[in-house]
Scaffold this active site. Structure first.
Site, PDB file in Angstrom:
ATOM      1  N   GLU A   1      14.008 -36.184  56.131  1.00  0.00           N
ATOM      2  CA  GLU A   1      12.990 -35.620  55.253  1.00  0.00           C
ATOM      3  C   GLU A   1      12.606 -34.181  55.620  1.00  0.00           C
ATOM      4  O   GLU A   1      11.455 -33.899  55.988  1.00  0.00           O
ATOM      5  CB  GLU A   1      11.743 -36.516  55.240  1.00  0.00           C
TER       6      GLU A   1
ATOM      7  N   GLU B   1      15.241 -45.399  53.786  1.00  0.00           N
ATOM      8  CA  GLU B   1      13.866 -45.858  53.976  1.00  0.00           C
ATOM      9  C   GLU B   1      13.316 -46.349  52.646  1.00  0.00           C
ATOM     10  O   GLU B   1      13.444 -45.678  51.623  1.00  0.00           O
ATOM     11  CB  GLU B   1      12.916 -44.756  54.482  1.00  0.00           C
TER      12      GLU B   1
END
Length: 467
Positions: free
Chosen positions: A167, A372
């Site tokens: 991320e 995720e």
């Protein structure tokens, strides 16, 4: 009730991050990271002043935690390597004790028949590199290349998949734009420079993997946003375009297409001239990926600010007077209908399918992995000693169903990693938000399976999703 089947080749796993679970913050030569500094800053940057000093004590309890993975029947485990544990200071000498910890962890996974999926960077930049400029500085990307060479050289022949970054959107925009993540800076131009140098770090480290361990798979994990407009107006459509550029195409463009989108550069021209992008950088960034990691939790609703209505900043990324959306300060982020998770995030499985279908359409031939997906809820240990987290099971069932829907439409999604294996230090929210399918009593460090863990084990064993 209907059933949807996943093939035997579909990879089921779970994910964690070093600073969130390891603890042992000053043991065996580990140096400080930006999250150590940020969480210890007073007045508290984190809820209740919580820190990752102990976390879930995984550093000392890793064999037990790997046994849980094996009992769940998982085929892979996505973990992150702590840069300041293996290379304190972020440059120069590597720490043998730190490397040995991850060598034992990888060996333990292989002994249990579990594929190691190692993330090189999950937000724990060595503090010394931040003091020297952090991700807005080009040199940090060069130091990351050296770090990658050290860990891939030490572990690469045993790691199934190397993931360069987790991320980078959060690292750049929340760390240097809104300041709600470490290092807590609020400098719009620095945030965009961080975007580029994180992208560059990915490309440099990816090429290290290709050179040193050509048999390993290469990945990166992005938290891609599903952005919708509040109306069909041209102004709202342009708001969607601008946020999509910042959220998604700022990373997908250089990583997969070898160029930054022209509209992103134009939208942010008043903030920076992007002169930190040097000739050849975009080609370096576009290292071919074996799999693109996708993190998804909720969707986003925007509108163009009309110049006089009350502003709305419900983007789900933490409260700050500074916007992470650099160059788009006149875009409003609107609250969405519930239900919500404990993070205040809306639950929107169809948006997950929408995102995956878009990726399959825009980047044909690029395999995807859900690295995720999960939910925080206010878990309670019941009188029977169990954690009956029915809402989490419902969330997982519906979102894994959304993956099945995307696969049925021809999208090449090859696996799913639930976030998270364990309750952990949830960054700015400290220990108040629990994402784990395994409950952690932070006073005793006792692990206890939630009902969602039992549900997930059954799904992994059968590959069949009911409902």
């Amino acid at each position: 009730m209907t059933a949807r089947n996943f093939p035997e080749s579909f990879l089921w796993g779970s994910a964690t991050a070093a600073y969130q679970i390891e603890g042992a913050a000053t043991e065996d030569g580990r140096g400080p990271s930006i999250w150590d500094t940020y969480s210890h800053t007073t007045p508290g940057r984190t809820l209740n002043g919580d820190t990752g000093d102990v976390a879930a004590d995984h550093y000392h309890r890793w064999p037990q935690d790997l046994d849980h993975l094996a009992e769940l029947g998982l085929g892979a485990y996505r973990f992150s390597i702590s840069w300041p544990r293996v290379q304190p200071g972020g440059s120069g000498r590597f720490n043998p004790a730190g490397l040995d910890f991850y060598a034992r962890l990888v060996d333990g996974l292989l002994e249990r028949g579990i594929r190691p999926v190692a993330t090189m960077y999950h937000w724990d930049l060595p503090q010394e590199l931040e003091d020297a400029g952090g991700w807005p500085a080009r040199d940090t990307a060069l130091r990351f290349e050296e770090y990658a060479a050290g860990i891939v050289g030490a572990l690469g022949d045993r790691v199934h998949t190397w993931t360069t970054l987790n991320e980078p959107w959060c690292s750049a925009y929340l760390g240097y734009g809104s300041g709600v993540h470490a290092p807590g800076r609020t400098e719009p131009a620095a945030a965009l420079a961080a975007v580029h140098h994180l992208n560059l770090a990915h490309g440099l480290a990816g090429r290290v993997v290709r050179e040193l361990t050509p048999s390993a798979e290469l990945s990166v994990t992005l938290n891609l946003h599903v952005v919708r407009g509040a109306s069909g107006s041209a102004a709202d459509a342009d708001a969607v375009r601008r946020i999509d550029a910042l959220a998604n195409r700022a990373f997908l463009g250089p990583m997969l297409d070898g160029a930054y989108p022209a509209d992103l550069l134009a939208d942010t021209a008043a903030v920076t001239d992007w002169s930190f992008v040097r000739p050849g950088d975009e080609k370096l960034i576009a290292v071919p990926l074996d799999v693109l990691g996708v993190n998804y939790y909720s969707s986003t609703l925007v509108r163009a600010w009309d110049g006089h209505s009350a502003r709305s900043a419900a983007d789900g990324h933490g409260a700050s007077v500074h916007s992470p959306w650099v160059g788009a300060e006149d875009v409003d982020f609107l609250p969405q209908p519930g239900p919500y998770t404990a993070m205040g995030w809306n639950i929107d499985p169809p948006a997950f399918t929408e995102l995956l279908v878009r990726l399959g359409r825009d980047h044909p031939g690029q395999p995807l992995m859900i690295t995720e997906n999960g939910a925080a809820f206010d878990d309670v240990v019941s009188a029977d000693g169990r954690i009956h987290d029915d809402r989490r099971i419902d969330y997982l069932r519906r979102h894994i169903g959304a993956v099945a829907d995307a696969r049925a439409l021809g999208v090449d999604v090859r696996g799913y990693f639930v976030w998270s294996l364990l309750d952990n230090f949830e960054w700015g929210y400290g220990y108040d938000r629990r994402f784990g399918i395994i409950h952690v009593d932070y006073d005793t460090q006792e692990r206890r399976w939630k009902d969602s863990a039992h549900w997930y084990r059954r799904l992994v064993a059968t590959g069949q999703l009911d409902g």
